[in-house]
Enzyme design. Structure first.
Site, PDB file in Angstrom:
ATOM      1  N   LYS A 214      49.708  42.074  36.998  1.00  0.00           N
ATOM      2  CA  LYS A 214      48.347  42.279  36.517  1.00  0.00           C
ATOM      3  C   LYS A 214      47.499  42.964  37.590  1.00  0.00           C
ATOM      4  O   LYS A 214      47.642  42.678  38.779  1.00  0.00           O
ATOM      5  CB  LYS A 214      47.729  40.922  36.151  1.00  0.00           C
ATOM      6  CG  LYS A 214      46.327  41.007  35.567  1.00  0.00           C
ATOM      7  CD  LYS A 214      45.795  39.616  35.248  1.00  0.00           C
ATOM      8  CE  LYS A 214      44.361  39.683  34.753  1.00  0.00           C
ATOM      9  NZ  LYS A 214      43.796  38.331  34.502  1.00  0.00           N
TER      10      LYS A 214
ATOM     11  N   LYS B  71      47.771  28.547  39.144  1.00  0.00           N
ATOM     12  CA  LYS B  71      47.038  28.768  40.392  1.00  0.00           C
ATOM     13  C   LYS B  71      47.442  27.789  41.480  1.00  0.00           C
ATOM     14  O   LYS B  71      47.464  28.129  42.666  1.00  0.00           O
ATOM     15  CB  LYS B  71      45.528  28.684  40.139  1.00  0.00           C
ATOM     16  CG  LYS B  71      44.984  29.859  39.338  1.00  0.00           C
ATOM     17  CD  LYS B  71      43.473  29.826  39.268  1.00  0.00           C
ATOM     18  CE  LYS B  71      42.935  31.055  38.555  1.00  0.00           C
ATOM     19  NZ  LYS B  71      41.457  31.087  38.502  1.00  0.00           N
TER      20      LYS B  71
ATOM     21  N   LYS C   6      42.183  41.811  42.040  1.00  0.00           N
ATOM     22  CA  LYS C   6      41.443  42.035  43.289  1.00  0.00           C
ATOM     23  C   LYS C   6      42.162  41.404  44.473  1.00  0.00           C
ATOM     24  O   LYS C   6      41.924  41.772  45.629  1.00  0.00           O
ATOM     25  CB  LYS C   6      40.020  41.485  43.168  1.00  0.00           C
ATOM     26  CG  LYS C   6      39.926  39.960  43.079  1.00  0.00           C
ATOM     27  CD  LYS C   6      39.624  39.327  44.424  1.00  0.00           C
ATOM     28  CE  LYS C   6      39.672  37.832  44.354  1.00  0.00           C
ATOM     29  NZ  LYS C   6      39.537  37.201  45.674  1.00  0.00           N
TER      30      LYS C   6
END
Length: 339
Positions: A201, A118, A204
């Site tokens: 993947k 991240k 959202k």
């Protein structure tokens, strides 16, 4: 006959209120929780403190929190049988996170791959909360002395850290204070991928809404997204081997498999030598039958904030009762003044 719940088994899990809950969230987590609630004591948290570790999730957090609550209930989680609450409403999560962080070696956190993923190349600019997030996750689980945690592939390493922290704490104070939580592996959901790119993947954060099936999508929208989902020019596969190097086809078959509990081999047998349009039509029907019902119920629930907020307030009171007792006992064990 209704099954009785196992009193010594407590399941904890949660979802971040980051908006755009999608099919991956439902199949990877929420659907399995609906089954678990039948014969287990369950606590389902909306983990908003985790959400704010990244800047893009700090907006619309109230609305997103209500959306997750609505998704839980619309999917079949019964607020009368389970505790549904918001993480930030129970101060014990933050307090226990600090206490556990004092028993967690830096080296353990340095091994956490999600922080590296991240933070990327901007590690020096990443917030401390993103780095220490696994300790907060451990606190979420251990605050209620949870015995079992449903986990997907992405969270296995974090649960292992939670187990290590619990064991280290128990050894230090020479007392089995925290149960060592066990993973719950349920359902046959595989990692769902984007409808536009089978190597990415389903997420959202993907700028293309066409890449995912949202839990708020109507029946018409679901059908259109599946019709437009990327495939290729080759015929429907005849066997497992023919899924190699066909990630988009493999993803659609995996979605069908997870929604129907049919094996991949059964699906290949059912649709071989048939046009992809027939397969997509059936996949659309399967998704519409389940997801559009959830969407309708979510939209209905989201028009009644008073009802949703009452569910979360009631859940908070139940969670606080457990958390406050465990924090008091923990402080007494550590030896803090005035406990």
């Amino acid at each position: 006959m209704e099954r009785t719940k196992t009193e010594d088994k407590l399941i904890f899990s949660g979802v971040q209120p980051t908006g755009n809950l999608h099919l991956g969230n439902y199949l990877g987590a929420i659907r399995n929780w609906v089954d678990l609630q039948n014969n287990n004591n369950c606590i389902f948290c909306i983990v908003d403190l985790h959400a704010i570790t990244t800047s893009e999730n700090r907006t619309q957090i109230l609305q997103n929190t209500r959306e997750v609550a609505a998704a839980y209930i619309a999917s079949g989680i019964d607020p009368q049988k389970n505790i549904i609450f918001v993480q930030s409403n129970v101060a014990g999560h933050s307090e226990l996170s600090w206490l556990l962080s004092c028993h967690t070696p830096i080296g353990w956190l340095n091994r956490m791959t999600q922080f590296k993923d991240k933070a990327g190349k901007n590690k020096e600019k990443a917030p401390l909360g993103l780095y220490s997030y696994p300790v907060l996750m451990a606190a979420d689980i251990l605050l209620y002395k949870s015995t079992h945690v449903p986990v997907g592939e992405d969270q296995k390493q974090h649960l292992e850290l939670s187990r290590d922290i619990a064991q280290a704490f128990n050894r230090y104070y020479n007392k089995e204070f925290f149960p060592v939580p066990e993973p719950v592996i349920s359902g046959n959901a595989t990692r769902l991928m984007s409808l536009k790119d089978g190597l990415k993947k389903m997420s959202k954060s993907d700028p293309s809404d066409q890449s995912r099936i949202n839990l708020t999508d109507s029946a018409d929208v679901i059908v259109k997204k599946i019709q437009k989902a990327k495939t290729d020019s080759d015929p429907f596969p005849l066997n497992h081997d023919q899924l190699t190097n066909r990630p988009e086809i493999k993803n659609l078959i995996n979605i069908y498999s997870t929604m129907t509990d049919l094996s991949v081999d059964e699906i290949i047998k059912k649709f071989n030598e048939k046009d992809f349009k027939i397969f997509k039509n059936e996949l659309s029907d399967v998704l519409v039958d389940k997801i559009s019902k959830i969407s309708v119920e979510m939209k209905k629930l989201l028009t009644d904030n008073i009802y949703l907020d009452s569910i979360l307030k009631n859940g908070c009171e139940k969670a606080e009762k457990i958390a406050n007792k465990n924090i008091r006992d923990l402080k007494s064990l550590i030896g803090f003044f005035g406990v």
